[in-house]
Design an enzyme around this catalytic site. Structure first.
Site, PDB file in Angstrom:
ATOM      1  N   ARG A 145      64.061  73.843 -52.604  1.00  0.00           N
ATOM      2  CA  ARG A 145      62.890  74.447 -53.401  1.00  0.00           C
ATOM      3  C   ARG A 145      62.361  74.021 -54.513  1.00  0.00           C
ATOM      4  O   ARG A 145      61.231  73.842 -54.849  1.00  0.00           O
ATOM      5  CB  ARG A 145      62.817  75.937 -52.978  1.00  0.00           C
ATOM      6  CG  ARG A 145      62.908  76.439 -51.639  1.00  0.00           C
ATOM      7  CD  ARG A 145      63.149  77.748 -51.688  1.00  0.00           C
ATOM      8  NE  ARG A 145      64.537  77.870 -51.548  1.00  0.00           N
ATOM      9  CZ  ARG A 145      65.598  78.837 -51.768  1.00  0.00           C
ATOM     10  NH1 ARG A 145      64.946  80.106 -51.283  1.00  0.00           N
ATOM     11  NH2 ARG A 145      66.832  78.764 -51.727  1.00  0.00           N
ATOM     12  N   HIS A 154      62.071  78.990 -43.863  1.00  0.00           N
ATOM     13  CA  HIS A 154      63.082  78.515 -42.739  1.00  0.00           C
ATOM     14  C   HIS A 154      62.491  77.802 -41.576  1.00  0.00           C
ATOM     15  O   HIS A 154      62.871  76.863 -41.212  1.00  0.00           O
ATOM     16  CB  HIS A 154      64.066  79.370 -42.472  1.00  0.00           C
ATOM     17  CG  HIS A 154      65.004  80.123 -43.529  1.00  0.00           C
ATOM     18  ND1 HIS A 154      65.078  81.372 -43.896  1.00  0.00           N
ATOM     19  CD2 HIS A 154      65.825  79.526 -44.363  1.00  0.00           C
ATOM     20  CE1 HIS A 154      66.124  81.715 -44.660  1.00  0.00           C
ATOM     21  NE2 HIS A 154      66.526  80.432 -45.237  1.00  0.00           N
ATOM     22  N   SER A 167      64.884  84.389 -48.986  1.00  0.00           N
ATOM     23  CA  SER A 167      65.259  85.839 -48.420  1.00  0.00           C
ATOM     24  C   SER A 167      65.570  86.802 -49.369  1.00  0.00           C
ATOM     25  O   SER A 167      65.121  87.988 -48.930  1.00  0.00           O
ATOM     26  CB  SER A 167      66.602  85.216 -47.480  1.00  0.00           C
ATOM     27  OG  SER A 167      66.323  84.424 -46.556  1.00  0.00           O
ATOM     28  N   LYS A 219      77.637  85.955 -50.556  1.00  0.00           N
ATOM     29  CA  LYS A 219      76.703  87.148 -50.791  1.00  0.00           C
ATOM     30  C   LYS A 219      77.255  88.277 -49.878  1.00  0.00           C
ATOM     31  O   LYS A 219      77.672  88.102 -48.893  1.00  0.00           O
ATOM     32  CB  LYS A 219      75.420  86.586 -50.356  1.00  0.00           C
ATOM     33  CG  LYS A 219      74.912  85.286 -51.020  1.00  0.00           C
ATOM     34  CD  LYS A 219      73.673  84.893 -50.382  1.00  0.00           C
ATOM     35  CE  LYS A 219      73.169  83.268 -51.256  1.00  0.00           C
ATOM     36  NZ  LYS A 219      72.346  82.854 -50.310  1.00  0.00           N
TER      37      LYS A 219
END
Ligand code: ADP
Length: 167
Positions: free
Chosen positions: A96, A23, A134, A47
């Site tokens: 990504r 990040h 994360s 989440k």
């Protein structure tokens, strides 16, 4: 050549549970594109976050405090509404791998439908961070692994405290 336009404002939204070096890399490169970058920490997420909203905001503030062009705020509701409120013309997201693509593209198309005036910009991470997420950092920390290569020292300390308490 056109005369210079108004300063560009961008929004980088996410869960940041917790903020990682990936990040941070994206934030640093976003600052080469926009004049002011809002980092929006999402309250509404599908989440179940490890860290409370305030803690996620604090961690992003900690890692970005030296950069005066960054504003960090929590937001709830639609990302595009928050973007409009802060005057952002562009929403930045990281891509990504191919695995990120499908969901990100769906979200981008929906956001374009909801707010056609806002551009969505995908940035590739530095290859060093292309595997980093994360969730992976949380998992390694939970199992007692060293996460200093992946997050700032302040974030590593918080993860250590969080999982130290339950071990
Ligand atoms: P979200 O729940 O919105 O996906 P995240 O905090 O997981 O929130 O990620 C926010 C954004 O940062 C997403 O666009 C994600 O693809 C991107 N991102 C996450 N990790 C990295 C990384 N290592 N490199 C580049 N971008 C990343």
């Amino acid at each position: 050549m056109n005369p210079p336009g108004p300063p560009a404002v961008g929004l980088y939204p996410g869960t940041f549970d917790p903020v990682t070096r990936g990040h941070e890399d994206l934030i640093a490169r976003a600052l080469t594109i926009v004049d002011t970058l809002w980092v929006g920490v999402a309250e509404d997420t599908t989440k179940e976050p490890l860290f409370a909203l305030e803690e996620r905001v604090d961690m992003v503030r900690e890692v970005t405090r030296k950069e005066p062009r960054i504003r960090v705020e929590a937001f709830s509701g639609l990302t595009v509404e928050f973007a409009r409120r802060v005057g952002a013309r562009v929403i930045l997201r990281g891509l990504r791998a191919v695995s990120d693509f499908e969901l990100e593209f769906q979200m981008a198309l929906m956001n374009k439908h909801l707010a056609p005036e806002i551009e969505i910009l995908f940035m590739a991470p530095d290859s060093t961070y292309s595997f980093l997420s994360s969730s992976l950092v949380r998992e390694v920390a939970r199992l007692g692994g060293d996460v200093h290569a992946f997050v700032s020292p302040a974030v590593a300390a918080r993860l250590g405290r969080r999982f130290g308490e339950v071990r």
